[in-house]
Design a protein around this motif. Structure first.
Motif, PDB file in Angstrom:
ATOM      1  N   VAL B  19     -20.646 -44.392 -71.664  1.00 25.63           N
ATOM      2  CA  VAL B  19     -21.578 -45.423 -71.187  1.00 25.63           C
ATOM      3  C   VAL B  19     -20.856 -46.344 -70.218  1.00 25.63           C
ATOM      4  O   VAL B  19     -19.703 -46.731 -70.460  1.00 25.63           O
ATOM      5  CB  VAL B  19     -22.114 -46.260 -72.370  1.00 25.63           C
ATOM      6  CG1 VAL B  19     -22.888 -47.474 -71.869  1.00 25.63           C
ATOM      7  CG2 VAL B  19     -23.000 -45.424 -73.268  1.00 25.63           C
ATOM      8  N   GLU B  20     -21.530 -46.686 -69.129  1.00 24.92           N
ATOM      9  CA  GLU B  20     -21.025 -47.714 -68.228  1.00 24.92           C
ATOM     10  C   GLU B  20     -22.193 -48.579 -67.784  1.00 24.92           C
ATOM     11  O   GLU B  20     -23.118 -48.113 -67.117  1.00 24.92           O
ATOM     12  CB  GLU B  20     -20.320 -47.130 -67.007  1.00 24.92           C
ATOM     13  CG  GLU B  20     -19.725 -48.226 -66.117  1.00 24.92           C
ATOM     14  CD  GLU B  20     -18.995 -47.681 -64.901  1.00 24.92           C
ATOM     15  OE1 GLU B  20     -19.525 -46.779 -64.226  1.00 24.92           O
ATOM     16  OE2 GLU B  20     -17.880 -48.188 -64.615  1.00 24.92           O
ATOM     17  N   LEU B  21     -22.154 -49.840 -68.169  1.00 26.82           N
ATOM     18  CA  LEU B  21     -23.162 -50.804 -67.741  1.00 26.82           C
ATOM     19  C   LEU B  21     -22.550 -51.619 -66.613  1.00 26.82           C
ATOM     20  O   LEU B  21     -21.517 -52.263 -66.789  1.00 26.82           O
ATOM     21  CB  LEU B  21     -23.565 -51.711 -68.909  1.00 26.82           C
ATOM     22  CG  LEU B  21     -24.136 -50.998 -70.125  1.00 26.82           C
ATOM     23  CD1 LEU B  21     -24.352 -51.974 -71.264  1.00 26.82           C
ATOM     24  CD2 LEU B  21     -25.431 -50.309 -69.784  1.00 26.82           C
ATOM     25  N   LYS B  22     -23.216 -51.621 -65.484  1.00 28.58           N
ATOM     26  CA  LYS B  22     -22.638 -52.247 -64.296  1.00 28.58           C
ATOM     27  C   LYS B  22     -22.982 -53.738 -64.204  1.00 28.58           C
ATOM     28  O   LYS B  22     -24.081 -54.170 -64.560  1.00 28.58           O
ATOM     29  CB  LYS B  22     -23.110 -51.526 -63.041  1.00 28.58           C
ATOM     30  CG  LYS B  22     -22.541 -50.121 -62.893  1.00 28.58           C
ATOM     31  CD  LYS B  22     -22.940 -49.503 -61.582  1.00 28.58           C
ATOM     32  CE  LYS B  22     -22.152 -48.248 -61.291  1.00 28.58           C
ATOM     33  NZ  LYS B  22     -22.198 -47.261 -62.371  1.00 28.58           N
ATOM     34  N   GLY B  58     -15.699 -50.766 -79.700  1.00 34.00           N
ATOM     35  CA  GLY B  58     -15.370 -49.667 -78.801  1.00 34.00           C
ATOM     36  C   GLY B  58     -15.661 -49.946 -77.340  1.00 34.00           C
ATOM     37  O   GLY B  58     -15.370 -49.118 -76.480  1.00 34.00           O
ATOM     38  N   PHE B  59     -16.237 -51.127 -77.046  1.00 32.28           N
ATOM     39  CA  PHE B  59     -16.546 -51.500 -75.670  1.00 32.28           C
ATOM     40  C   PHE B  59     -15.358 -52.211 -75.027  1.00 32.28           C
ATOM     41  O   PHE B  59     -14.667 -52.990 -75.674  1.00 32.28           O
ATOM     42  CB  PHE B  59     -17.751 -52.446 -75.613  1.00 32.28           C
ATOM     43  CG  PHE B  59     -19.072 -51.799 -75.824  1.00 32.28           C
ATOM     44  CD1 PHE B  59     -19.672 -51.813 -77.077  1.00 32.28           C
ATOM     45  CD2 PHE B  59     -19.727 -51.173 -74.779  1.00 32.28           C
ATOM     46  CE1 PHE B  59     -20.904 -51.213 -77.276  1.00 32.28           C
ATOM     47  CE2 PHE B  59     -20.973 -50.578 -74.963  1.00 32.28           C
ATOM     48  CZ  PHE B  59     -21.559 -50.597 -76.226  1.00 32.28           C
ATOM     49  N   THR B  60     -15.151 -51.938 -73.759  1.00 23.63           N
ATOM     50  CA  THR B  60     -14.158 -52.654 -72.968  1.00 23.63           C
ATOM     51  C   THR B  60     -14.780 -53.039 -71.633  1.00 23.63           C
ATOM     52  O   THR B  60     -15.771 -52.434 -71.196  1.00 23.63           O
ATOM     53  CB  THR B  60     -12.909 -51.801 -72.698  1.00 23.63           C
ATOM     54  OG1 THR B  60     -13.308 -50.600 -72.007  1.00 23.63           O
ATOM     55  CG2 THR B  60     -12.185 -51.444 -73.982  1.00 23.63           C
ATOM     56  N   ALA B  61     -14.195 -54.045 -71.009  1.00 31.84           N
ATOM     57  CA  ALA B  61     -14.651 -54.451 -69.674  1.00 31.84           C
ATOM     58  C   ALA B  61     -13.459 -55.022 -68.928  1.00 31.84           C
ATOM     59  O   ALA B  61     -12.738 -55.859 -69.470  1.00 31.84           O
ATOM     60  CB  ALA B  61     -15.774 -55.474 -69.760  1.00 31.84           C
ATOM     61  N   ASP B  62     -13.260 -54.548 -67.733  1.00 35.55           N
ATOM     62  CA  ASP B  62     -12.149 -55.032 -66.906  1.00 35.55           C
ATOM     63  C   ASP B  62     -12.687 -55.797 -65.716  1.00 35.55           C
ATOM     64  O   ASP B  62     -13.599 -55.330 -65.015  1.00 35.55           O
ATOM     65  CB  ASP B  62     -11.289 -53.864 -66.414  1.00 35.55           C
ATOM     66  CG  ASP B  62     -10.512 -53.224 -67.541  1.00 35.55           C
ATOM     67  OD1 ASP B  62     -10.424 -51.994 -67.580  1.00 35.55           O
ATOM     68  OD2 ASP B  62     -10.007 -53.992 -68.391  1.00 35.55           O
ATOM     69  N   LYS B  73     -17.838 -50.671 -70.549  1.00 37.25           N
ATOM     70  CA  LYS B  73     -17.677 -49.237 -70.768  1.00 37.25           C
ATOM     71  C   LYS B  73     -17.458 -48.924 -72.239  1.00 37.25           C
ATOM     72  O   LYS B  73     -16.892 -49.731 -72.993  1.00 37.25           O
ATOM     73  CB  LYS B  73     -16.478 -48.711 -69.968  1.00 37.25           C
ATOM     74  CG  LYS B  73     -16.605 -48.896 -68.480  1.00 37.25           C
ATOM     75  CD  LYS B  73     -15.356 -48.416 -67.759  1.00 37.25           C
ATOM     76  CE  LYS B  73     -15.466 -48.678 -66.267  1.00 37.25           C
ATOM     77  NZ  LYS B  73     -14.265 -48.266 -65.528  1.00 37.25           N
ATOM     78  N   LYS B  74     -17.912 -47.733 -72.608  1.00 31.35           N
ATOM     79  CA  LYS B  74     -17.625 -47.202 -73.942  1.00 31.35           C
ATOM     80  C   LYS B  74     -17.542 -45.687 -73.809  1.00 31.35           C
ATOM     81  O   LYS B  74     -18.427 -45.069 -73.229  1.00 31.35           O
ATOM     82  CB  LYS B  74     -18.707 -47.605 -74.943  1.00 31.35           C
ATOM     83  CG  LYS B  74     -18.394 -47.155 -76.365  1.00 31.35           C
ATOM     84  CD  LYS B  74     -19.347 -47.781 -77.372  1.00 31.35           C
ATOM     85  CE  LYS B  74     -18.956 -47.370 -78.794  1.00 31.35           C
ATOM     86  NZ  LYS B  74     -19.797 -48.017 -79.822  1.00 31.35           N
TER      87      LYS B  74
END
Lengths: 114, 111
Positions: B19-22, B58-62, B73-74
């Motif tokens: 998953v990628e949420l923009k 489990g989610f990360t964001a840079d 992202k996950k």
């Protein structure tokens, strides 16, 4: 702690009336902010209060006003209601004194203007 | 002008898919970026913020300052991740509660 509490949960008003929404922050939190969330949109910032003083204001007309009391609870007032004021109104508090920038949200007040 | 853009209104994926949420932002100073999540019938809650650099559920964001982006992202989506996700920013002087939100992305994870 029940978290941020808002009252009432639902409200129906007629155009032209005024409304007062209430918010109690988490115990120890001195910063309170208000948001308007219209269906299908993200929350939009209305006001921020800290230590009973207004510290920020969003792009809302003067019909919107707010205040914070010595116990850090807050009221949002809206005068001369318009149909477009129908929305979910959210209150958030934070522990700004400790540098914690996390905002804790209440469940919101659903305002319907008819 | 300060702005947060979430280009996708709805993102539908299958369980186990990445998953990628923009999220893209516009801010003249050094903002603090957040992801908030709202599960069905629950209040809006913080998922993660860029300054803590932690992974939640489990989610990360840079934060990419060059691209002014903060994508969420996950690697493997779960059905319980289905929710509304909001990207938000705050000016550092405003201590986090004066937030500018995007319009939100609904994530739907199906089996």
């Amino acid at each position: 702690d029940a978290g941020v509490t808002q009252s009432p949960t639902h409200l129906i008003k007629t155009r032209g009336q005024h409304v007062t929404l209430r918010c109690s922050p988490i115990s120890g939190h001195k910063s309170v902010s208000w948001y308007q969330q219209v269906l299908g949109q993200g929350p939009q910032f209305i006001f921020q209060y800290y230590e009973k003083e207004e510290r920020g204001r969003g792009n809302f007309p003067d019909r919107f006003s707010a205040r914070q009391f010595p116990n850090y609870s807050s009221e949002l007032n809206v005068n001369a209601l318009l149909l477009g004021d129908s929305a979910l109104y959210l209150c958030a508090s934070s522990d700004r004194d400790r540098g914690n920038t996390e905002a804790f949200f209440g469940q919101g007040t659903r305002l319907t203007v008819v | 002008a300060q702005r947060v853009t979430q280009p996708e209104k709805l993102l539908s994926v299958f369980k186990g898919a990445p998953v990628e949420l923009k999220c893209n932002y516009s801010y003249s100073g050094s903002p603090e970026l957040f992801w908030y999540v709202q599960y069905s019938r629950q209040r809006l809650q913080l998922l993660l913020r860029h300054i803590s650099r932690e992974s939640i559920k489990g989610f990360t964001a840079d934060l990419n300052k060059g691209e002014t982006s903060f994508h969420l992202k996950k690697p493997f989506a779960q059905e319980e991740d289905s929710a509304m996700y909001y990207c938000a920013l705050s000016g550092q002087h405003q201590a986090g509660t004066a937030l500018i939100f995007g319009k939100g992305t609904t994530l739907s994870v199906s089996s």
